[in-house]
Scaffold this motif. Structure first.
Motif, short mmCIF file in Angstrom:
data_model
loop_
_atom_site.label_atom_id
_atom_site.label_comp_id
_atom_site.label_asym_id
_atom_site.label_seq_id
_atom_site.Cartn_x
_atom_site.Cartn_y
_atom_site.Cartn_z
N GLN A 37 0.85 -1.19 0.00
CA GLN A 37 0.00 0.00 0.00
C GLN A 37 0.88 1.23 0.00
O GLN A 37 1.68 1.43 0.91
N GLY A 40 -1.77 7.28 -2.34
CA GLY A 40 -2.35 7.68 -3.62
C GLY A 40 -2.46 6.59 -4.64
O GLY A 40 -2.91 6.84 -5.77
N MET A 41 -2.05 5.35 -4.31
CA MET A 41 -2.05 4.28 -5.31
C MET A 41 -2.92 3.10 -4.93
O MET A 41 -3.05 2.16 -5.69
N GLY A 42 -3.49 3.10 -3.73
CA GLY A 42 -4.29 1.96 -3.35
C GLY A 42 -3.43 0.74 -3.09
O GLY A 42 -2.21 0.77 -3.22
N LEU B 89 -12.46 1.81 2.01
CA LEU B 89 -11.97 1.36 0.72
C LEU B 89 -12.97 0.42 0.08
O LEU B 89 -13.59 -0.40 0.77
N THR B 104 -8.60 4.05 -3.99
CA THR B 104 -7.63 4.67 -3.08
C THR B 104 -8.26 5.13 -1.79
O THR B 104 -7.57 5.61 -0.90
#
Lengths: 113, 112
Positions: A37, A40-42, B89, B104
Motif C-alpha cells: 500500500q 495515492g495508489m491503493g 476502501l 484509493t
C-alpha cells in the motif's frame, strides 16, 4: 482469535539488504495474498497463492519472491532491497470461494534507506 | 483493465448525520464488490461484500448498494458516530481474476 498475523510490524533496511516477511493465518484458508500500500495508489497485489506449494505473480511482482511451504504460512522475500520498496505490506487470506471476503493482517511498515 | 475510483478522497461530517460514500468501477464483469474499513496504522477490516447478483447488503448502520450496469456502488452510513472515523476502501473482484482491485479510499472524519 489470531486471524492473520504478520511479523515483523516495523523494519528499517539499508539498500541491498535482504529480509523475509512472515504471514500466518489460523483460519484454514486456501488462498493467501501479499499486497503493498502506497500513498495515492491503493493496494496492489504482489504475489498470491491458491494452495500449499503454489504461488503466482500479481500486479507488481518484480523484486519479490514468495513461498508457501505450509498452508498456514506465506512468506514474502526481498532479495536486494531498494528504496522503491519502501511501503506498507499487507497479507490477506480467504477461502477458495470467490464470494468469501479477504481477511487482512495489520501490516508491516518497511523503510529502505 | 479494471479501475476503481473513490471520490471524494476526504469527507468531514457532523456527528449524527447520515452519509454516503461512493465507488465506481470501469468493468462490470465482476464477481463481487467489497467494502473495507482501515484505521490508522491498522489493516483492513471487511465490512460488507455484495455478490454480482445482489443489489444491496446491510449490516447494522451500514448499507451497501451495487449497480453493476452503471459501475457504481455506495456505502450508506446512518447516524454517524465519531468511532466511524476511518478510511473506507472499496474493491472489486473481476471475472478471470483471483485478485481484488482497490480504490484509493475515502478518509472519513466524524466531527463530535
Amino acid at each position: 482469535n489470531a486471524g492473520v498475523t504478520q511479523t515483523p510490524k516495523f523494519r528499517v533496511l539499508k539498500t541491498g539488504q535482504s529480509m523475509t516477511l512472515l504471514c500466518a493465518q489460523d483460519m484454514n484458508h486456501e488462498y493467501m495474498y501479499w499486497y503493498r500500500q502506497d500513498p495515492g495508489m491503493g493496494l496492489r497485489l504482489i504475489h498470491y497463492s491458491v494452495g500449499e506449494g503454489t504461488t503466482a505473480k500479481g500486479e507488481v511482482p518484480d523484486g519479490y519472491n514468495v513461498s508457501r511451504l505450509k498452508k498456514q504460512n506465506f512468506l514474502l522475500g526481498l532479495e536486494s532491497a531498494a528504496p522503491s520498496q519502501t511501503s506498507v505490506y499487507f497479507c490477506a487470506s480467504s477461502y477458495r470461494d470467490r464470494d468469501q471476503p479477504q481477511h487482512f493482517g495489520d501490516g508491516t511498515r518497511l523503510s529502505i534507506l | 483493465k479494471q479501475e476503481v475510483t473513490q471520490i471524494p478522497a476526504a469527507l468531514s461530517v457532523p456527528e449524527g448525520e447520515n452519509l454516503v460514500l461512493n465507488c465506481s468501477f470501469t468493468d462490470s464483469a465482476i464477481y463481487n464488490l467489497q467494502w473495507f474499513r482501515q484505521d490508522p496504522g491498522k489493516g483492513l477490516t471487511s465490512l460488507l461484500l455484495i455478490q454480482s447478483s445482489q443489489r444491496e447488503q446491510t449490516s447494522g448502520r451500514l448499507n451497501a448498494s451495487l449497480d453493476k450496469s452503471s459501475g457504481r456502488s455506495t456505502l450508506y452510513i446512518a447516524a454517524s458516530q465519531p468511532g466511524d472515523s476511518a478510511t473506507y476502501l472499496c474493491a472489486v473482484r473481476s471475472f478471470g481474476n483471483e485478485k481484488l482491485t482497490f480504490g484509493t479510499g475515502t478518509r472519513l472524519t466524524i466531527i463530535p
